[in-house]
Design a protein around this motif. Structure first.
Motif, PDB file in Angstrom:
ATOM      1  N   ARG A 134       0.376  -1.156   0.108  1.00 18.10           N
ATOM      2  CA  ARG A 134      -0.191   0.037  -0.202  1.00 18.10           C
ATOM      3  C   ARG A 134       1.120   1.635   0.155  1.00 18.10           C
ATOM      4  NH1 ARG A 134      -3.508  -2.260   2.687  1.00 18.10           N
ATOM      5  NH2 ARG A 134      -2.831  -1.946   4.517  1.00 18.10           N
ATOM      6  N   SER A 135       1.713   1.292   0.877  1.00 18.79           N
ATOM      7  CA  SER A 135       2.921   2.106   0.976  1.00 18.79           C
ATOM      8  C   SER A 135       3.436   2.658  -0.712  1.00 18.79           C
ATOM      9  CB  SER A 135       4.046   2.494   2.081  1.00 18.79           C
ATOM     10  OG  SER A 135       5.036   3.119   1.889  1.00 18.79           O
ATOM     11  N   VAL A 136       4.080   1.770  -1.177  1.00 19.37           N
ATOM     12  CA  VAL A 136       4.435   1.792  -2.351  1.00 19.37           C
ATOM     13  C   VAL A 136       3.336   2.284  -3.203  1.00 19.37           C
ATOM     14  CG1 VAL A 136       5.683   0.314  -4.089  1.00 19.37           C
ATOM     15  CG2 VAL A 136       6.201   0.035  -1.712  1.00 19.37           C
ATOM     16  N   LEU A 137       2.276   1.558  -3.247  1.00 24.59           N
ATOM     17  CA  LEU A 137       1.726   2.337  -4.379  1.00 24.59           C
ATOM     18  C   LEU A 137       0.720   3.779  -4.296  1.00 24.59           C
ATOM     19  CD1 LEU A 137       0.046  -0.635  -4.933  1.00 24.59           C
ATOM     20  CD2 LEU A 137       0.736   0.179  -6.841  1.00 24.59           C
ATOM     21  N   ARG A 138       0.830   3.816  -2.939  1.00 21.26           N
ATOM     22  CA  ARG A 138       0.291   5.455  -2.614  1.00 21.26           C
ATOM     23  C   ARG A 138       2.113   6.533  -3.011  1.00 21.26           C
ATOM     24  NH1 ARG A 138      -2.376   4.479   2.449  1.00 21.26           N
ATOM     25  NH2 ARG A 138      -4.368   3.262   2.567  1.00 21.26           N
ATOM     26  N   SER A 139       2.919   5.844  -3.211  1.00 18.20           N
ATOM     27  CA  SER A 139       4.027   7.158  -3.780  1.00 18.20           C
ATOM     28  C   SER A 139       4.633   6.809  -5.320  1.00 18.20           C
ATOM     29  CB  SER A 139       5.612   6.643  -3.127  1.00 18.20           C
ATOM     30  OG  SER A 139       5.778   5.422  -3.407  1.00 18.20           O
ATOM     31  N   VAL A 140       3.822   5.894  -5.574  1.00 18.65           N
ATOM     32  CA  VAL A 140       3.903   5.664  -7.442  1.00 18.65           C
ATOM     33  C   VAL A 140       2.712   6.726  -8.191  1.00 18.65           C
ATOM     34  CG1 VAL A 140       3.259   4.309  -9.095  1.00 18.65           C
ATOM     35  CG2 VAL A 140       4.818   3.829  -7.069  1.00 18.65           C
ATOM     36  N   LYS A 141       3.445   7.495  -8.833  1.00 15.31           N
ATOM     37  CA  LYS A 141       2.727   8.422 -10.233  1.00 15.31           C
ATOM     38  C   LYS A 141       2.065   7.163 -11.322  1.00 15.31           C
ATOM     39  CE  LYS A 141       1.288  11.389  -6.721  1.00 15.31           C
ATOM     40  NZ  LYS A 141       0.929  10.796  -5.553  1.00 15.31           N
ATOM     41  N   THR A 142       3.558   8.035 -11.523  1.00 13.00           N
ATOM     42  CA  THR A 142       3.896   6.967 -12.761  1.00 13.00           C
ATOM     43  C   THR A 142       4.074   5.321 -13.216  1.00 13.00           C
ATOM     44  OG1 THR A 142       4.477   8.995 -13.768  1.00 13.00           O
ATOM     45  CG2 THR A 142       4.743   7.513 -15.163  1.00 13.00           C
ATOM     46  N   ILE A 143       3.860   4.611 -14.215  1.00 16.55           N
ATOM     47  CA  ILE A 143       4.391   3.399 -14.136  1.00 16.55           C
ATOM     48  C   ILE A 143       4.558   2.903 -15.424  1.00 16.55           C
ATOM     49  CG2 ILE A 143       3.524   1.150 -13.767  1.00 16.55           C
ATOM     50  CD1 ILE A 143       1.805   1.999 -11.982  1.00 16.55           C
ATOM     51  N   ALA A 144       5.685   2.703 -16.207  1.00 15.63           N
ATOM     52  CA  ALA A 144       5.785   2.205 -17.040  1.00 15.63           C
ATOM     53  C   ALA A 144       6.152   0.311 -17.282  1.00 15.63           C
ATOM     54  CB  ALA A 144       8.043   2.178 -17.465  1.00 15.63           C
ATOM     55  N   MET A 145       4.514   0.248 -17.701  1.00 11.60           N
ATOM     56  CA  MET A 145       4.359  -1.068 -18.299  1.00 11.60           C
ATOM     57  C   MET A 145       5.348  -2.181 -19.733  1.00 11.60           C
ATOM     58  SD  MET A 145       0.730  -2.804 -18.406  1.00 11.60           S
ATOM     59  CE  MET A 145       0.488  -2.371 -16.584  1.00 11.60           C
ATOM     60  N   VAL A 146       6.006  -2.704 -19.292  1.00 14.49           N
ATOM     61  CA  VAL A 146       7.271  -3.449 -20.516  1.00 14.49           C
ATOM     62  C   VAL A 146       5.983  -4.693 -20.251  1.00 14.49           C
ATOM     63  CG1 VAL A 146       9.340  -4.825 -20.632  1.00 14.49           C
ATOM     64  CG2 VAL A 146       9.190  -2.188 -19.208  1.00 14.49           C
ATOM     65  N   GLY A 147       6.050  -4.057 -21.517  1.00 16.01           N
ATOM     66  CA  GLY A 147       4.984  -5.888 -22.931  1.00 16.01           C
ATOM     67  C   GLY A 147       4.117  -5.229 -21.953  1.00 16.01           C
ATOM     68  N   ALA A 148       3.734  -4.785 -22.490  1.00 15.04           N
ATOM     69  CA  ALA A 148       1.991  -3.660 -22.891  1.00 15.04           C
ATOM     70  C   ALA A 148       1.420  -4.775 -23.775  1.00 15.04           C
ATOM     71  CB  ALA A 148       1.958  -2.796 -22.735  1.00 15.04           C
ATOM     72  N   SER A 149      -0.350  -4.552 -23.917  1.00 14.36           N
ATOM     73  CA  SER A 149      -0.161  -5.772 -24.750  1.00 14.36           C
ATOM     74  C   SER A 149      -1.925  -4.686 -26.098  1.00 14.36           C
ATOM     75  CB  SER A 149      -1.070  -7.308 -24.903  1.00 14.36           C
ATOM     76  OG  SER A 149      -1.527  -7.385 -25.846  1.00 14.36           O
ATOM     77  N   SER A 150      -1.921  -4.089 -26.444  1.00 13.02           N
ATOM     78  CA  SER A 150      -3.240  -4.153 -27.108  1.00 13.02           C
ATOM     79  C   SER A 150      -4.409  -5.242 -27.071  1.00 13.02           C
ATOM     80  CB  SER A 150      -3.478  -3.018 -28.735  1.00 13.02           C
ATOM     81  OG  SER A 150      -2.695  -3.810 -29.725  1.00 13.02           O
ATOM     82  N   ASN A 151      -3.988  -6.620 -27.144  1.00 13.72           N
ATOM     83  CA  ASN A 151      -4.790  -6.876 -26.875  1.00 13.72           C
ATOM     84  C   ASN A 151      -5.803  -7.589 -25.612  1.00 13.72           C
ATOM     85  OD1 ASN A 151      -6.175 -10.004 -26.745  1.00 13.72           O
ATOM     86  ND2 ASN A 151      -4.826 -10.805 -27.869  1.00 13.72           N
TER      87      ASN A 151
END
Length: 97
Positions: A10-27
């Motif tokens: 929870r603490s990590v996710l509250r401090s995060v604003k921008t996430i790079a998603m490697v392997g993102a799919s349009s499927n």
């Protein structure tokens, strides 16, 4: 597999604003697509990284070929690739810091 307390996650996710998603799919049946949609709906800025889709969009977000091509700093990298690719992705991420 390590287990982390919910409070740490929870603490990590509250401090995060921008996430790079490697392997993102349009499927829309791929797990990365659902994860990206969920995180966008929760207010995170998601930067999809997929060399095969570079320059296109997934869920309205511009796709980049690699982490080095992402123009803004990211707070977290979410890897949706086979585990054998993770070390190379981590090396690329560390080279960008």
């Amino acid at each position: 597999m390590p287990r982390y307390p919910d409070s740490l996650i929870r603490s990590v996710l509250r401090s995060v604003k921008t996430i790079a998603m490697v392997g993102a799919s349009s499927n829309d049946i791929r797990p990365s697509y659902f994860a990206m949609m969920y995180l966008l709906n929760k207010g995170y800025k998601i930067v999809p990284v997929n060399p095969g889709l570079a320059g296109k969009e997934i869920l309205g977000q511009k796709v980049y070929a690699s982490l080095k091509d992402v123009p803004a700093p990211v707070d977290m990298i979410d890897i949706f690739r086979e585990s054998r690719y993770a070390p190379g992705i981590v090396r690329e991420a560390l080279a960008e810091t």
